[in-house]
Design a protein around this motif. Structure first.
Motif, mmCIF file in Angstrom:
data_model
loop_
_atom_site.group_PDB
_atom_site.id
_atom_site.type_symbol
_atom_site.label_atom_id
_atom_site.label_comp_id
_atom_site.label_asym_id
_atom_site.label_seq_id
_atom_site.Cartn_x
_atom_site.Cartn_y
_atom_site.Cartn_z
ATOM 1 N N SER A 41 -7.436 1.683 -3.326
ATOM 2 C CA SER A 41 -6.314 1.126 -2.583
ATOM 3 C C SER A 41 -6.713 0.803 -1.145
ATOM 4 C CB SER A 41 -5.150 2.112 -2.604
ATOM 5 O OG SER A 41 -3.981 1.536 -2.062
ATOM 6 N N LYS A 45 -6.707 -2.819 0.626
ATOM 7 C CA LYS A 45 -6.063 -3.059 1.913
ATOM 8 C C LYS A 45 -7.012 -3.802 2.853
ATOM 9 C CE LYS A 45 -3.554 -0.551 5.503
ATOM 10 N NZ LYS A 45 -3.124 0.785 5.936
ATOM 11 N N HIS B 49 -1.494 -0.542 -0.766
ATOM 12 C CA HIS B 49 -0.612 0.531 -0.288
ATOM 13 C C HIS B 49 -0.495 1.554 -1.417
ATOM 14 C CE1 HIS B 49 2.943 2.729 0.941
ATOM 15 N NE2 HIS B 49 2.804 2.215 2.140
ATOM 16 N N HIS B 84 9.129 -1.965 -2.249
ATOM 17 C CA HIS B 84 7.769 -2.064 -2.769
ATOM 18 C C HIS B 84 7.742 -2.879 -4.052
ATOM 19 C CE1 HIS B 84 5.672 0.324 0.121
ATOM 20 N NE2 HIS B 84 6.399 1.409 -0.084
#
Lengths: 123, 123
Positions: A41, A45, B49, B84
């Motif tokens: 993750s 990002k 995220h 989200h």
DNA sequence: CATATTCATCGTATTTTTACGATAGAGAAG
DNA sequence: CTTCTCTATCGTAAAAATACGATGAATATG
């Protein structure tokens, strides 16, 4: 908006089962990611900004280059590019070696391979 | 910090050649991403995220589920989870279908396959 | 030694993201 | 019809990301 989404009918049996279970179980809220997923993750990002994606692509096409090369090619100030390079470094996607007054950057192929493998396994 | 980075020696010849070229060429600053790369970067951002990565993983393990299931499992308020979910929807990674008062979510396998293929080609 | 170059970092302004309570709409349930 | 459930959206506060000029450190150049 929802009207244009693909059809994905809910299984009524599943819904019923779920309600029954919820009456017995406590709300746990303990669904967590593995360390690998966490790291993945973070890499996502890092790649989730167009400037950083551009840097990665540039490094693919120019395996050996210095900070100034990237600055010349992006519509960003030197400080900003340096900041983006730091994000990519921290994510482990690139590595930089100081050479005199310059810094030579290149893709970290080990991390890149790991990333590709993880994405392959993810879904 | 830089000392721990892998060695990536700069080719002096390349440096010399680069300087020569730069004297002739103008600084263009027109290095851009393709549409695919742009879209890929947006998907990466969506996956960048932890909460959204958790949602994706949960949808892998529970191919048919409603918003409430995800809310129950994450340490976030319903409004936040819904936000989200919207990000993931906008990125095209999931799709939601309204079923009565609930919304059924599932992975958008078409997009997921495209994503995996792009990552495979990227580096 | 004085000056140029290269680049990371600092400080800071601006924008974006994240999180949440409150609310409203759209059904289901009684 | 009234109430309850489910969820998206709104408004907003707080945190994080982004961008840039200025600065300083390290090294090359003259």
């Amino acid at each position: 908006m929802s009207a244009t989404l693909p059809i994905c009918p809910l299984d009524k049996k599943y819904l019923y089962r779920k309600i029954t279970i919820m009456e017995q179980e406590q709300t746990l809220k303990t669904y967590t990611l593995t360390d690998d997923e966490q790291r993945l993750s973070e890499m996502m990002k890092a790649l989730g900004h167009p400037a950083r994606m551009q840097i990665i692509r540039y490094l693919m096409e120019h395996p050996q280059c210095i900070t100034g090369d990237i600055v010349d090619v992006l519509p960003l100030a030197q400080a900003t590019v340096s900041q983006h390079l730091k994000v990519l470094r921290d994510a482990g996607l690139i590595c930089g070696t100081i050479e005199g007054t310059a810094t030579c950057y290149c893709l970290c192929y080990e991390s890149v391979d790991w990333f590709k493998a993880q994405v392959g396994n993810l879904f």
